[in-house]
Design an enzyme around this catalytic site. Structure first.
Site, short mmCIF file in Angstrom:
data_model
loop_
_atom_site.label_atom_id
_atom_site.label_comp_id
_atom_site.label_asym_id
_atom_site.label_seq_id
_atom_site.Cartn_x
_atom_site.Cartn_y
_atom_site.Cartn_z
N ASP A 107 47.77 61.24 42.34
CA ASP A 107 47.77 59.93 41.68
C ASP A 107 48.50 58.93 42.58
O ASP A 107 49.72 58.81 42.54
CB ASP A 107 48.47 60.03 40.32
CG ASP A 107 48.27 58.79 39.46
OD1 ASP A 107 47.69 57.80 39.97
OD2 ASP A 107 48.69 58.81 38.29
N GLU B 280 39.30 54.11 42.62
CA GLU B 280 39.23 52.97 41.70
C GLU B 280 39.71 51.69 42.38
O GLU B 280 40.91 51.46 42.50
CB GLU B 280 40.11 53.26 40.48
CG GLU B 280 39.97 54.67 39.92
CD GLU B 280 41.11 55.05 39.00
OE1 GLU B 280 41.68 54.17 38.34
OE2 GLU B 280 41.46 56.24 38.95
N ARG C 21 38.49 47.66 27.88
CA ARG C 21 37.74 48.91 27.75
C ARG C 21 37.60 49.38 26.30
O ARG C 21 36.91 50.36 26.04
CB ARG C 21 38.40 50.01 28.59
CG ARG C 21 39.81 50.36 28.13
CD ARG C 21 40.47 51.42 28.97
NE ARG C 21 41.72 51.87 28.35
CZ ARG C 21 42.22 53.08 28.47
NH1 ARG C 21 41.57 53.99 29.17
NH2 ARG C 21 43.34 53.40 27.89
N ARG D 106 36.25 58.33 28.21
CA ARG D 106 36.81 59.15 29.29
C ARG D 106 35.69 59.48 30.27
O ARG D 106 34.86 60.35 30.02
CB ARG D 106 37.41 60.44 28.73
CG ARG D 106 37.89 61.43 29.78
CD ARG D 106 39.12 60.96 30.52
NE ARG D 106 40.27 60.84 29.62
CZ ARG D 106 41.42 60.28 29.96
NH1 ARG D 106 41.57 59.78 31.18
NH2 ARG D 106 42.42 60.20 29.09
N HIS E 293 37.69 51.61 36.98
CA HIS E 293 38.24 52.98 36.89
C HIS E 293 37.10 54.00 37.06
O HIS E 293 36.71 54.70 36.13
CB HIS E 293 38.92 53.15 35.53
CG HIS E 293 39.84 54.33 35.42
ND1 HIS E 293 39.57 55.55 35.99
CD2 HIS E 293 41.03 54.46 34.80
CE1 HIS E 293 40.55 56.39 35.71
NE2 HIS E 293 41.46 55.74 34.99
N GLN F 155 47.93 50.79 26.82
CA GLN F 155 47.72 51.20 28.21
C GLN F 155 46.36 50.73 28.71
O GLN F 155 45.35 50.89 28.05
CB GLN F 155 47.82 52.72 28.33
CG GLN F 155 47.36 53.24 29.66
CD GLN F 155 48.24 54.35 30.20
OE1 GLN F 155 49.45 54.31 30.06
NE2 GLN F 155 47.62 55.34 30.80
#
Length: 299
Positions: free
Chosen positions: A203, A264, A87, A57, A159, A82
């Site tokens: 978002d 991003e 990652r 995170r 990201h 997801q």
């Protein structure tokens, strides 16, 4: 030493300035720190898992081959977690490729994945990730090769979590008149704000941004970051705000949303179709400081 490899990470140090360095975790090839003149530029949660137990995170996680969760149950990426698997798998450190600017590469292929992940996405591919550090500038480049006999589709996203002092003082510029999809209300529209400000959860996916546009993150009239993109037409702008931050176990402190903004760059509005034997690349260049550049008609 400009490149230092440890068991779980690699550290790049600018040979001209030892107070400027980048730390890359081998797990996910995630950049977890970018210090410029001893000042941290990336936000990392205090509860981020750095032991390979889950995606990190903060920093710069890598999103491939799906952004979010695939909604089409028939699509090959529909069974993936997801944001895919780049990652949350261990990348191979390929070594230093250039001295000035100091540059390293990481690689990921089917041989690096678990049997379960390979069964969920049974394509042959090679990812080569190049990270380059020079004075006041960090460049990250991904190359995707289809090394198999079947075509496949994918998304890509850097990201990036930027560290800031106070989200309510921040503006993100040069996205006016841009087509965007607001993920919170599920609607598309044209962005009409001369510069985006933040006072609640945010978002949005900004689509098909001209590559000549430099997205800037500005704090009270001072340019913090400039984002240039190469072959990455879209950009997600995200801040979780209060309620969503409280709901994420690995987001600490819960007030951390005040000190971060995600801008991003990626290819997420549509998928890249890659035929057998073909390659695709995308690149972001982040530079610090400079003057405000107005690249939009704000009148």
């Amino acid at each position: 030493m400009p490149v230092e490899e440890l068991e779980d990470k690699v550290i790049l140090t600018n040979p001209q300035d030892s107070s400027s360095k980048v730390t890359i975790l081998k797990y996910g090839a995630t950049i977890i720190s970018w210090e410029n003149k001893a000042e941290e530029k990336l936000w990392l949660s205090k509860a981020a898992k750095l032991d390979g137990s889950k995606p990190v995170r903060g920093g710069i996680p890598l999103v491939f081959p799906i952004f979010g969760k695939q909604k089409n149950p028939e699509h090959p990426t529909s069974k993936l977690p997801q944001h895919g698997f780049a990652r949350n798998n261990e990348w191979e450190f390929l070594g230093q490729t250039n001295e000035s600017p100091v540059t390293v590469q990481f690689g990921l292929g089917p041989e690096n994945l678990s049997e379960e992940t390979r069964s969920l996405w049974p394509f042959n591919f090679t990812l080569i990730y190049t990270i380059s550090l020079k004075e006041d500038k960090l460049t990250t480049k991904i190359e995707v090769e289809n090394s198999g006999r079947k075509e496949f589709e994918f998304n890509w996203l850097f990201h990036t979590y930027y560290k800031i002092q106070d989200i309510t003082d921040i503006l993100v510029s040069n996205l006016i008149d841009q087509n965007c999809y607001d993920q919170l209300i599920g609607e598309s529209y044209i962005e009409k704000a001369p510069a985006i400000s933040f006072h609640e959860e945010f978002d949005r996916i900004y689509k098909n941004i001209n590559s000549s546009k430099i997205i800037q993150i500005i704090d009270k009239g001072k340019v913090l970051y400039n984002l240039k993109r190469n072959n990455l037409p879209d950009s997600v702008v995200w801040n979780p705000w209060i309620k969503k931050s409280e709901g994420m176990n690995d987001f600490e402190p819960k007030s951390g949303y005040e000190n971060m903004i995600c801008v991003e760059p990626g290819h997420v509005n549509s998928m890249v179709l890659l035929p057998p034997g073909e390659k695709w690349f995308g690149e972001q260049e982040i530079s610090i400081g400079g003057e405000i550049k107005v690249q939009s008609n704000i009148y």
